[in-house]
Design a protein around this motif. Structure first.
Motif, PDB file in Angstrom:
ATOM      1  N   ARG A 162      39.171  47.826  26.935  1.00 30.46           N
ATOM      2  CA  ARG A 162      40.395  47.412  27.080  1.00 30.46           C
ATOM      3  C   ARG A 162      40.840  47.785  28.519  1.00 30.46           C
ATOM      4  N   GLU A 163      40.686  49.217  28.716  1.00 29.99           N
ATOM      5  CA  GLU A 163      41.010  49.630  30.119  1.00 29.99           C
ATOM      6  C   GLU A 163      40.155  48.803  31.287  1.00 29.99           C
ATOM      7  N   MET A 164      38.883  48.661  31.210  1.00 23.64           N
ATOM      8  CA  MET A 164      38.202  48.166  32.047  1.00 23.64           C
ATOM      9  C   MET A 164      38.573  46.538  32.506  1.00 23.64           C
ATOM     10  N   MET A 165      38.911  45.783  31.095  1.00 27.14           N
ATOM     11  CA  MET A 165      39.073  44.561  31.284  1.00 27.14           C
ATOM     12  C   MET A 165      40.557  44.239  31.780  1.00 27.14           C
ATOM     13  N   ARG A 166      41.415  45.170  31.745  1.00 25.54           N
ATOM     14  CA  ARG A 166      42.785  45.293  32.295  1.00 25.54           C
ATOM     15  C   ARG A 166      42.702  45.598  33.899  1.00 25.54           C
ATOM     16  N   GLU A 167      41.553  46.424  34.302  1.00 25.01           N
ATOM     17  CA  GLU A 167      41.418  46.692  35.727  1.00 25.01           C
ATOM     18  C   GLU A 167      41.115  45.374  36.361  1.00 25.01           C
ATOM     19  N   ILE A 168      40.018  44.532  35.677  1.00 21.48           N
ATOM     20  CA  ILE A 168      39.485  43.391  36.265  1.00 21.48           C
ATOM     21  C   ILE A 168      40.619  42.362  36.408  1.00 21.48           C
ATOM     22  N   ASP A 169      41.508  42.056  35.413  1.00 19.53           N
ATOM     23  CA  ASP A 169      42.496  41.345  35.395  1.00 19.53           C
ATOM     24  C   ASP A 169      43.597  41.694  36.254  1.00 19.53           C
ATOM     25  N   GLU A 170      43.766  42.843  36.633  1.00 17.50           N
ATOM     26  CA  GLU A 170      44.627  43.364  37.648  1.00 17.50           C
ATOM     27  C   GLU A 170      44.269  42.813  39.049  1.00 17.50           C
ATOM     28  N   ARG A 171      43.115  43.171  39.260  1.00  9.91           N
ATOM     29  CA  ARG A 171      42.342  42.547  40.491  1.00  9.91           C
ATOM     30  C   ARG A 171      42.457  41.375  40.742  1.00  9.91           C
ATOM     31  N   ILE A 172      42.127  40.338  39.718  1.00 12.28           N
ATOM     32  CA  ILE A 172      42.270  38.909  39.751  1.00 12.28           C
ATOM     33  C   ILE A 172      43.539  38.512  40.065  1.00 12.28           C
ATOM     34  N   THR A 173      44.798  39.037  39.434  1.00 12.94           N
ATOM     35  CA  THR A 173      46.074  38.858  39.567  1.00 12.94           C
ATOM     36  C   THR A 173      46.622  39.249  41.074  1.00 12.94           C
ATOM     37  N   GLU A 174      46.130  40.445  41.303  1.00 13.66           N
ATOM     38  CA  GLU A 174      46.441  40.705  42.853  1.00 13.66           C
ATOM     39  C   GLU A 174      46.037  39.734  43.895  1.00 13.66           C
ATOM     40  N   ARG A 175      44.822  39.257  43.516  1.00 17.63           N
ATOM     41  CA  ARG A 175      44.002  38.307  44.561  1.00 17.63           C
ATOM     42  C   ARG A 175      44.825  37.062  44.456  1.00 17.63           C
ATOM     43  N   SER A 176      44.922  36.618  43.288  1.00 18.22           N
ATOM     44  CA  SER A 176      45.656  35.072  43.073  1.00 18.22           C
ATOM     45  C   SER A 176      47.134  35.022  43.414  1.00 18.22           C
ATOM     46  N   THR A 177      47.840  36.175  43.303  1.00 20.89           N
ATOM     47  CA  THR A 177      49.275  36.252  43.870  1.00 20.89           C
ATOM     48  C   THR A 177      49.441  36.698  45.327  1.00 20.89           C
TER      49      THR A 177
END
Length: 179
Positions: A162-177
């Protein structure tokens, strides 16, 4: 004759104008964003040529690994589970083996380890390592849909936690926003 000082000053001015202009030309060529990723080529399980450009339009978690690397072998099942959980038209895990021997070695490993969701990709000449500045295995890069590196992780991870998937999702969100 132009003095050395004047020549250096003119060079700085020219470079100050030319470099941004070259960047803007590249940005226009690649749809508004310059492409910084080196051209990385490899082959698929059938020996067909492939490249990272084949995955354009998706976020790619690129894992560079080998069957002779114990931490790589240990993390492969978690990468397979991550692909099964998150893989879709917007995200893909690409496991790129740098094994130099027969591709059957990787196929056999996938069978033994019950790897079912990951594609088999091989860089038997290991050119990707220098092109991507990989200094050790395993190395994992997150690339945005235009191929620009967003994040990099050295060493083994439990990718489906869960923590790793959350980190990936945060990086994607930061990049897309753009935050």
């Amino acid at each position: 004759m132009i003095s050395r000082r004047r020549w250096l000053g003119a060079s700085v001015v020219i470079l100050g104008i030319a470099a941004p202009a070259a960047y803007l030309g590249l940005a226009r060529r690649f749809g508004g964003q310059a492409e910084f990723r080196p051209a990385v080529t490899f082959e698929d399980v059938n020996g067909q040529p492939r490249s990272l450009a084949d995955f354009r339009g998706k976020y790619v978690l690129l894992n560079v690994w080998a069957t002779w690397c114990p931490p790589c072998v240990k993390e492969m099942p978690s990468l397979d589970r991550l692909q099964a959980l998150k893989g879709d038209t917007r995200f893909e895990v690409v496991a790129l083996s740098v094994d130099r021997k027969d591709p059957q070695l990787v196929k056999d490993f996938y069978l033994r380890a019950n790897i079912r969701s990951l594609g088999i990709y091989l860089d038997r000449e290991a050119r990707s390592m220098s092109a991507l500045r990989v200094t050790g295995l395993p190395m994992t890069l997150l690339l945005d849909p235009s191929g620009v590196e967003v994040a990099r992780w050295a060493g083994m991870r439990e990718w489906d936690k869960r923590e790793m998937m959350r980190e990936i999702d945060e990086r994607i969100t930061e990049r897309s926003t753009g935050r």
